[in-house]
Design a protein around this motif. Structure first.
Motif, mmCIF file in Angstrom:
data_model
loop_
_atom_site.group_PDB
_atom_site.id
_atom_site.type_symbol
_atom_site.label_atom_id
_atom_site.label_comp_id
_atom_site.label_asym_id
_atom_site.label_seq_id
_atom_site.Cartn_x
_atom_site.Cartn_y
_atom_site.Cartn_z
ATOM 1 N N THR A 139 -0.574 1.443 7.314
ATOM 2 C CA THR A 139 -1.570 0.745 6.487
ATOM 3 C C THR A 139 -1.703 -0.731 6.858
ATOM 4 O OG1 THR A 139 -0.021 0.030 4.762
ATOM 5 C CG2 THR A 139 -0.943 2.262 4.567
ATOM 6 N N TRP A 140 -0.759 -1.257 7.640
ATOM 7 C CA TRP A 140 -0.592 -2.685 7.874
ATOM 8 C C TRP A 140 -0.425 -3.393 6.527
ATOM 9 C CZ3 TRP A 140 1.691 -4.303 11.797
ATOM 10 C CH2 TRP A 140 1.731 -5.652 12.145
ATOM 11 N N HIS A 141 -0.292 -4.716 6.530
ATOM 12 C CA HIS A 141 0.128 -5.396 5.298
ATOM 13 C C HIS A 141 -0.692 -6.641 4.985
ATOM 14 C CE1 HIS A 141 2.717 -6.673 8.708
ATOM 15 N NE2 HIS A 141 2.480 -7.898 8.242
ATOM 16 N N ASN A 187 3.908 0.140 6.380
ATOM 17 C CA ASN A 187 2.938 -0.968 6.412
ATOM 18 C C ASN A 187 3.282 -2.015 7.460
ATOM 19 O OD1 ASN A 187 5.083 -2.429 5.320
ATOM 20 N ND2 ASN A 187 3.834 -3.438 3.773
ATOM 21 N N SER A 188 4.280 -1.717 8.302
ATOM 22 C CA SER A 188 4.665 -2.695 9.313
ATOM 23 C C SER A 188 5.290 -1.965 10.488
ATOM 24 C CB SER A 188 5.625 -3.725 8.714
ATOM 25 O OG SER A 188 5.885 -4.765 9.636
ATOM 26 N N LEU A 189 6.539 -2.295 10.814
ATOM 27 C CA LEU A 189 7.215 -1.707 11.967
ATOM 28 C C LEU A 189 8.367 -0.822 11.527
ATOM 29 C CD1 LEU A 189 5.818 -4.352 13.100
ATOM 30 C CD2 LEU A 189 7.627 -4.368 14.818
ATOM 31 N N LEU A 190 8.384 0.407 12.022
ATOM 32 C CA LEU A 190 9.556 1.254 11.902
ATOM 33 C C LEU A 190 10.536 0.849 13.003
ATOM 34 C CD1 LEU A 190 7.677 4.584 11.148
ATOM 35 C CD2 LEU A 190 9.195 3.368 9.577
ATOM 36 N N PRO A 191 11.785 1.309 12.970
ATOM 37 C CA PRO A 191 12.764 0.885 13.992
ATOM 38 C C PRO A 191 12.281 1.173 15.411
ATOM 39 C CG PRO A 191 13.855 2.046 12.192
ATOM 40 C CD PRO A 191 12.387 2.201 11.959
ATOM 41 N N SER A 211 0.806 -1.225 0.000
ATOM 42 C CA SER A 211 0.000 0.000 0.000
ATOM 43 C C SER A 211 0.838 1.273 0.000
ATOM 44 C CB SER A 211 -0.962 -0.005 1.185
ATOM 45 O OG SER A 211 -1.980 -0.970 1.003
ATOM 46 N N PRO A 212 1.987 1.329 0.708
ATOM 47 C CA PRO A 212 2.814 2.525 0.577
ATOM 48 C C PRO A 212 3.221 2.805 -0.869
ATOM 49 C CG PRO A 212 3.462 1.335 2.537
ATOM 50 C CD PRO A 212 2.467 0.446 1.789
ATOM 51 N N TYR A 213 3.508 1.741 -1.631
ATOM 52 C CA TYR A 213 3.863 1.936 -3.042
ATOM 53 C C TYR A 213 2.680 2.459 -3.841
ATOM 54 C CZ TYR A 213 5.163 0.887 -7.852
ATOM 55 O OH TYR A 213 5.403 0.982 -9.195
ATOM 56 N N LEU A 239 -5.121 2.527 9.037
ATOM 57 C CA LEU A 239 -6.031 2.120 7.961
ATOM 58 C C LEU A 239 -6.357 0.646 8.109
ATOM 59 C CD1 LEU A 239 -5.486 2.956 4.209
ATOM 60 C CD2 LEU A 239 -5.772 0.596 4.916
ATOM 61 N N THR A 240 -7.623 0.295 7.937
ATOM 62 C CA THR A 240 -8.007 -1.114 7.891
ATOM 63 C C THR A 240 -8.870 -1.365 6.657
ATOM 64 O OG1 THR A 240 -10.132 -1.155 9.061
ATOM 65 C CG2 THR A 240 -8.149 -1.014 10.411
ATOM 66 N N PRO A 241 -8.914 -2.610 6.169
ATOM 67 C CA PRO A 241 -9.656 -2.910 4.943
ATOM 68 C C PRO A 241 -11.098 -3.347 5.156
ATOM 69 C CG PRO A 241 -8.302 -4.777 5.513
ATOM 70 C CD PRO A 241 -8.056 -3.737 6.569
ATOM 71 N N CYS A 242 -11.432 -3.802 6.377
ATOM 72 C CA CYS A 242 -12.754 -4.402 6.586
ATOM 73 C C CYS A 242 -13.040 -4.517 8.074
ATOM 74 C CB CYS A 242 -12.825 -5.781 5.921
ATOM 75 S SG CYS A 242 -11.646 -6.980 6.608
ATOM 76 N N PRO A 243 -14.298 -4.717 8.461
ATOM 77 C CA PRO A 243 -14.626 -4.844 9.889
ATOM 78 C C PRO A 243 -13.862 -5.960 10.590
ATOM 79 C CG PRO A 243 -16.630 -4.480 8.614
ATOM 80 C CD PRO A 243 -15.525 -4.697 7.611
ATOM 81 N N ASP A 244 -13.631 -7.068 9.908
ATOM 82 C CA ASP A 244 -12.927 -8.187 10.519
ATOM 83 C C ASP A 244 -11.523 -7.771 10.951
ATOM 84 O OD1 ASP A 244 -13.148 -11.280 10.873
ATOM 85 O OD2 ASP A 244 -11.176 -10.969 9.985
#
Length: 588
Positions: free
Chosen positions: A147-149, A129-133, A67-69, A180-185
Motif C-alpha cells: 500500500t506504501w505509506h 506498507n513499506s519494506l519486508l525483510p 492502511s494495513p490496519y 496501491l496508489t492514492p492519486c496520479p501524482d
C-alpha cells in the motif's frame, strides 16, 4: 511471553507440540544473516500456503497502523471473513493492543524469529506498507499487496544525488502482486522513482489509501471515546502538531531544544493542543517537557486522531495529505525550510502547499489563532490541492481494495498500465571502468531516445563507486528504469546450499544431519512429500529465486548483455526472458 503465542494461534495453523514450538520459536531471534535467509527459504519450500491466513506489517513492525490496519479492521469484522486468521508483525509484544491481547483469531510475531518466518511463508495473503525483510521472496502462489505509506513530499527513490535509487523499496514493490496508489501524482512517482515503469508485472491501481477511511468514517461515538481518553475540553478546538524527523535514514535526528520552544509557544493557544511524533523521532526526544500539551498513547491510531482534529500543524510530513481530505485548515510550519530542502530534498514547491506557510513561532501562534477563531472555508488553492492529491478519498477505499486484492474484482479501481510497449533490459551487472561500459551505457540512452520500447538498466550496487558510469546513469533520466542489485549472498534452501559443494543428487535435509530445531520444526510443517532434486535443478531454483527477489514475476521481451558480464550475472539473466534470447552488446 509464551502466553502471547500458542494460546492465540489456531491449532490448524501450526500442528505444534511443546518440544518444537517452545518459547524459542516465538521469541528467539536468528542473528546470523545467512541462517535467516536459509531458514526462510526452507519454510517457503516446505510450508503450503493457506489462503485463509493474512499476514500484516506496517513500517517494519512499528505497530498496528496505517492502511494495513484499516484493511485488517474491516476484514476482521466482516462476516464473510470470520474464519480467516490474522497475523501481525510487531517489534515488541508490548505493542499489542488490549483489544486483541488474547484473541484466538489474531497472532502476533516479531521479526527474525521462527514464528515470523513460518507465518510469512504460510500466509496466502501478505499486506505491507513499506519494506519486508531483504530475505523475503514471495512464493509464486502468494498474493502480496504493498500500500506504501504516504504521498511523496520529501525526495525519495531515484534522485540526482542518488541515481541508483532505493533498491529495497524497488524489490518489495516489484515482488508485490498488487501495488496501491492514492492519486496520479503518486502513481507517477512510483513508476519513475521506484523504476516500476516497463518492469512491474502485477496489478497497479489508483484506489485511495484505506487509512483515509479511518479519518473520514470516524463515528461520533468513537470520536468521543478518543476525546475522553485524551481528556480534551469539549468547549475548545483541537490542534494537532505532527512534525517529521530530520536528516536521512541511518542518521535521523530531531532538535529537541527547538521542539521545547515550539511547545512553549503552542501552550499559549486557547485550544486542546496535541503533539504526535513521527515514530522515527521518538528516540531523539525522550526528555522533552511537554507542559500541558497532550501526547497521545501509541494505541491511538493516527488517522483516527485526525478525525477529531480541527486544525493540523505540520512541516514536511506527508500527514498533511491525509488531513487535506477533511477540508479543515492546515498550517505549514517550515522554520528550517532552506536547510531541510538542501539536505533531504523536496518534491513539492512551497506554492503547491494548500495552507498558509509560517517560519517563526510567533507567526505560527498568530496564524493558528486566526484560523480557529472563525469557521474555516477552504480556499480555491486548497480545493485545487484536494483535487490533485485526494481524488479517491471518499471513505470507500478499504472496500475497493478488498474487492480488488482479496476477491479479484477490479471493477471499482482505476487500473494503471505499467508496461505499454515492448520491454528491453540492459543487463549491466558490475560494469567496469573501460570503454565497453561507456559504449554500453550510451546504447541504453539511444534505446530510450528511439521511444519504441520501455528501457530498463540493471547494475550492481558497486557501480556507485564508478564515477564515469554514475555520470552516465545520472544523465539517463527517469524515463529509463534502473534496477540495482545490492551486494547480497543469495537466499537458498539448505539443500541448495549443499548442492553448491556436493555433486550428484541430494535430498532436502539428509538423515545424517544433526537433529537441529529446524529439523524438528520441519517434521511438523512440511508438505506431505518432498521432491528429490538433482544438483543442477537445485542450483537453477536458487538463481530463479534470486531473480524473483529482485524482479518479482517480471519478464522482458529482449535482453542486452554487458560483454564483460561474469558467469553469475549470465546465470541470473537466464530467468529474465521467456524465450531465453540473450544478446551481446553490438550484436542485437
Amino acid at each position: 511471553m509464551a502466553r502471547h503465542t500458542t494460546r492465540r494461534t489456531s491449532k490448524h495453523l501450526l500442528r505444534h507440540c511443546k518440544t518444537a514450538t517452545d518459547n524459542d520459536f516465538w521469541t528467539t531471534k536468528l542473528i546470523d544473516a545467512e541462517e535467516l535467509k536459509t531458514r526462510q527459504a526452507d519454510y517457503c519450500d516446505t510450508v503450503p500456503s493457506d489462503f485463509k491466513v493474512i499476514f500484516y506489517e506496517s513500517m517494519s513492525g512499528a505497530r498496528m497502523m496505517d492502511s494495513p490496519y484499516a484493511l485488517f479492521i474491516r476484514l476482521y469484522h466482516e462476516p464473510e471473513f470470520r474464519d480467516y486468521h490474522h497475523v501481525w508483525s510487531v517489534r515488541s509484544f508490548d505493542l499489542i493492543p488490549d483489544d486483541f491481547e488474547d484473541d484466538p483469531r489474531v497472532t502476533f510475531v516479531t521479526r527474525n524469529t521462527d514464528a515470523y518466518q513460518y507465518f510469512l511463508a504460510l500466509a496466502g495473503f501478505v499486506i505491507g506498507n513499506s519494506l519486508l525483510p531483504d530475505y523475503f521472496v514471495r512464493k509464486p502462489e502468494q498474493k502480496y499487496l504493498n500500500t506504501w505509506h504516504g504521498i511523496a513530499y520529501k525526495a525519495l527513490g531515484r534522485t540526482q544525488s542518488s541515481p541508483l535509487g532505493a533498491a529495497g523499496s524497488v524489490y518489495n514493490l516489484l515482488q508485490a502482486t498488487h501495488v496501491l496508489t492514492p492519486c496520479p501524482d503518486m502513481t507517477e512517482t512510483e513508476l519513475s522513482r521506484f523504476s516500476l515503469r516497463g518492469v512491474y508485472s502485477g496489478s497497479m491501481a489508483e484506489v485511495g489509501y484505506p487509512r483515509q477511511d479511518l479519518t473520514l468514517n470516524l463515528s461520533k461515538d468513537d470520536g468521543e471515546g478518543i476525546r475522553d481518553q485524551l481528556g480534551l475540553d469539549p468547549a475548545k478546538k483541537t490542534i494537532l502538531y505532527a512534525p517529521t524527523w530530520r536528516g536521512n535514514k541511518g542518521s535521523a535526528r530531531f532538535d529537541a531544544e527547538q521542539l521545547e520552544k515550539d511547545i512553549t509557544s503552542l501552550m499559549k493557544l486557547d485550544a486542546n493542543v496535541i503533539f504526535q511524533a513521527h515514530h522515527i523521532m521518538l528516540r531523539h526526544i525522550k526528555n522533552v517537557d511537554y507542559g500541558n500539551v497532550i501526547v497521545p498513547p501509541s494505541h491511538i491510531v493516527t488517522n483516527e486522531l485526525l478525525g477529531i482534529t480541527d486544525l493540523l500543524i505540520s512541516d514536511y510530513s506527508s500527514i498533511f495529505f491525509d488531513f487535506l481530505a477533511t477540508g479543515r485548515p492546515i498550517v505549514h510550519y517550515l522554520y528550517d525550510y532552506g536547510h531541510y530542502a538542501d539536505e533531504r530534498g523536496l518534491l513539492l514547491d512551497k506554492s503547491e502547499l494548500p495552507g498558509p506557510i509560517v517560519a517563526t513561532a510567533d507567526e505560527l501562534v498568530a496564524t493558528v489563532n486566526g484560523l480557529i477563531s472563525d469557521d474555516y472555508v477552504p480556499t480555491k488553492h486548497y480545493r485545487s490541492a484536494q483535487k490533485k492529491f485526494c481524488p479517491h478519498d471518499d471513505g470507500n477505499a478499504t472496500s475497493r481494495t478488498i474487492n480488488w486484492f482479496i476477491r479479484d474484482d477490479a471493477s471499482d479501481v482505476n487500473l494503471i498500465e505499467t508496461r505499454e510497449r515492448p520491454s528491453i533490459i540492459f543487463w549491466g551487472g558490475r560494469l567496469d571502468n573501460g570503454k565497453k561500459t561507456e559504449e554500453f551505457l550510451r546504447s541504453v540512452g539511444e534505446a530510450a531516445e528511439r521511444g519504441d520500447r520501455d528501457v530498463t538498466l540493471l547494475v550492481a550496487r558497486s557501480v556507485n563507486s564508478n564515477k564515469s558510469a554514475m555520470d552516465h546513469i545520472r544523465q539517463l533520466g527517469l524515463s529509463i528504469s534502473v534496477i540495482t542489485r545490492n551486494d547480497f549472498e543469495m537466499v537458498m534452501t539448505s539443500a541448495e546450499a549443499e548442492a553448491r559443494i556436493r555433486k550428484g543428487t541430494t535430498r532436502h535435509q539428509t538423515a545424517e544431519e544433526p537433529l537441529s530445531r529446524w529439523v524438528r520444526l520441519k517434521s511438523l510443517v512440511s508438505r506431505s512429500k518432498e521432491p528429490i532434486k538433482t544438483k543442477d535443478v537445485l542450483l537453477d531454483d536458487m538463481y530463479h529465486r534470486e531473480y524473483r527477489r529482485i524482479f518479482g514475476d517480471a519478464q522482458f521481451d529482449e535482453l542486452v548483455m554487458f560483454p564483460g558480464a561474469s558467469q553469475f550475472w549470465r546465470r541470473l539473466a537466464a530467468h529474465a526472458v521467456s524465450d531465453g534470447k540473450h544478446h551481446q552488446e553490438g550484436q542485437r
